[in-house]
Write a protein that holds these residues in place. Structure first.
Motif, mmCIF file in Angstrom:
data_model
loop_
_atom_site.group_PDB
_atom_site.id
_atom_site.type_symbol
_atom_site.label_atom_id
_atom_site.label_comp_id
_atom_site.label_asym_id
_atom_site.label_seq_id
_atom_site.Cartn_x
_atom_site.Cartn_y
_atom_site.Cartn_z
ATOM 1 N N ALA A 30 8.574 12.272 -0.290
ATOM 2 C CA ALA A 30 9.982 12.523 0.138
ATOM 3 C C ALA A 30 10.164 11.347 1.123
ATOM 4 O O ALA A 30 10.546 9.671 0.902
ATOM 5 C CB ALA A 30 10.746 13.862 0.690
ATOM 6 N N LEU A 31 9.160 11.035 2.438
ATOM 7 C CA LEU A 31 9.237 9.729 3.090
ATOM 8 C C LEU A 31 8.993 8.452 2.535
ATOM 9 O O LEU A 31 9.620 7.776 2.449
ATOM 10 C CB LEU A 31 8.458 10.306 4.265
ATOM 11 C CG LEU A 31 8.529 11.722 5.177
ATOM 12 C CD1 LEU A 31 7.511 11.723 6.212
ATOM 13 C CD2 LEU A 31 9.977 10.860 5.710
ATOM 14 N N MET B 27 11.511 7.486 0.221
ATOM 15 C CA MET B 27 12.962 6.692 1.060
ATOM 16 C C MET B 27 11.900 5.455 2.383
ATOM 17 O O MET B 27 12.634 4.735 2.859
ATOM 18 C CB MET B 27 12.697 7.919 2.543
ATOM 19 C CG MET B 27 13.788 8.856 1.814
ATOM 20 S SD MET B 27 13.931 10.547 3.148
ATOM 21 C CE MET B 27 14.607 9.982 4.047
ATOM 22 N N ASN B 28 10.900 5.021 1.301
ATOM 23 C CA ASN B 28 10.493 3.790 1.608
ATOM 24 C C ASN B 28 9.350 3.951 2.920
ATOM 25 O O ASN B 28 9.590 2.930 3.437
ATOM 26 C CB ASN B 28 11.683 3.112 1.790
ATOM 27 C CG ASN B 28 11.791 2.392 0.897
ATOM 28 O OD1 ASN B 28 10.805 2.184 -0.778
ATOM 29 N ND2 ASN B 28 12.939 2.255 -0.185
ATOM 30 N N TYR B 29 9.251 4.851 3.686
ATOM 31 C CA TYR B 29 8.522 4.761 4.205
ATOM 32 C C TYR B 29 6.722 5.175 4.164
ATOM 33 O O TYR B 29 6.303 6.197 4.967
ATOM 34 C CB TYR B 29 8.591 6.267 5.848
ATOM 35 C CG TYR B 29 10.335 5.617 5.780
ATOM 36 C CD1 TYR B 29 10.932 6.965 5.655
ATOM 37 C CD2 TYR B 29 10.135 5.160 7.328
ATOM 38 C CE1 TYR B 29 12.151 7.047 6.380
ATOM 39 C CE2 TYR B 29 11.715 4.835 7.669
ATOM 40 C CZ TYR B 29 12.233 5.827 7.440
ATOM 41 O OH TYR B 29 13.807 6.329 7.654
ATOM 42 N N ASN B 30 6.555 3.885 3.992
ATOM 43 C CA ASN B 30 5.330 3.554 2.433
ATOM 44 C C ASN B 30 3.566 4.102 3.604
ATOM 45 O O ASN B 30 2.721 4.239 3.711
ATOM 46 C CB ASN B 30 5.300 2.639 1.886
ATOM 47 C CG ASN B 30 5.922 2.856 0.909
ATOM 48 O OD1 ASN B 30 6.564 4.695 0.618
ATOM 49 N ND2 ASN B 30 7.063 2.486 0.824
ATOM 50 N N GLU B 31 4.145 3.499 5.532
ATOM 51 C CA GLU B 31 3.803 4.392 6.381
ATOM 52 C C GLU B 31 2.515 4.560 6.647
ATOM 53 O O GLU B 31 1.703 5.203 7.846
ATOM 54 C CB GLU B 31 4.061 2.987 7.345
ATOM 55 C CG GLU B 31 5.003 3.393 7.875
ATOM 56 C CD GLU B 31 6.061 3.106 7.363
ATOM 57 O OE1 GLU B 31 7.058 2.941 6.468
ATOM 58 O OE2 GLU B 31 7.218 2.965 8.840
#
Lengths: 84, 84
Positions: free
Chosen positions: B25-26, B29-33
């Motif tokens: 889910a993260l 939401m583009n929190y690929n780090e």
């Protein structure tokens, strides 16, 4: 690489039925010295270096996904992790 | 009065489907780090003074009720709380 530890807890004003159930079980096991139990979530996130500010990203993740800000509070700690 | 904070986490060797779902889910939401997510329980117990040794009692409570020692690890911290 960073390790972010997030602690999500119900707000003080919110009833914690799960906590009450656990307290009841502890009392039935004769641990009557326990006077309150609150249960929350504990998340460990591993986050790579990125151009995005870490605190901003963590706050966004917490407020958008990881917590229900209506009934929950959160706090977090950041630790350096040896590169994996 | 003591406040005992218990952190229950899945053992490293145990798959964490809930953590994987949150990571997915993260990422959406583009929190690929974010490279890993592990989810556990966080319990806050308020314990009155009693003739029983606190560490012994907390370990017993954890091992008998609060954790599944086959797949979970736990650690705890004890804080003094102003008498309520």
């Amino acid at each position: 690489m960073k390790k972010v530890k997030v602690y999500v807890t119900l707000r003080e004003s919110v009833l914690d039925p799960q906590g009450s159930a656990v307290m009841g079980a502890l009392h039935s096991m004769n641990y009557n010295e326990v006077t309150d139990v609150r249960i929350g979530k504990f998340l460990e996130l591993q986050i790579e270096e990125s151009d995005r500010d870490l605190d901003t990203a963590v706050k966004e993740m917490c407020e958008k996904l990881l917590t229900n800000t209506v009934i929950e509070d959160y706090r977090y700690e950041v630790e350096e992790v040896a590169g994996k």
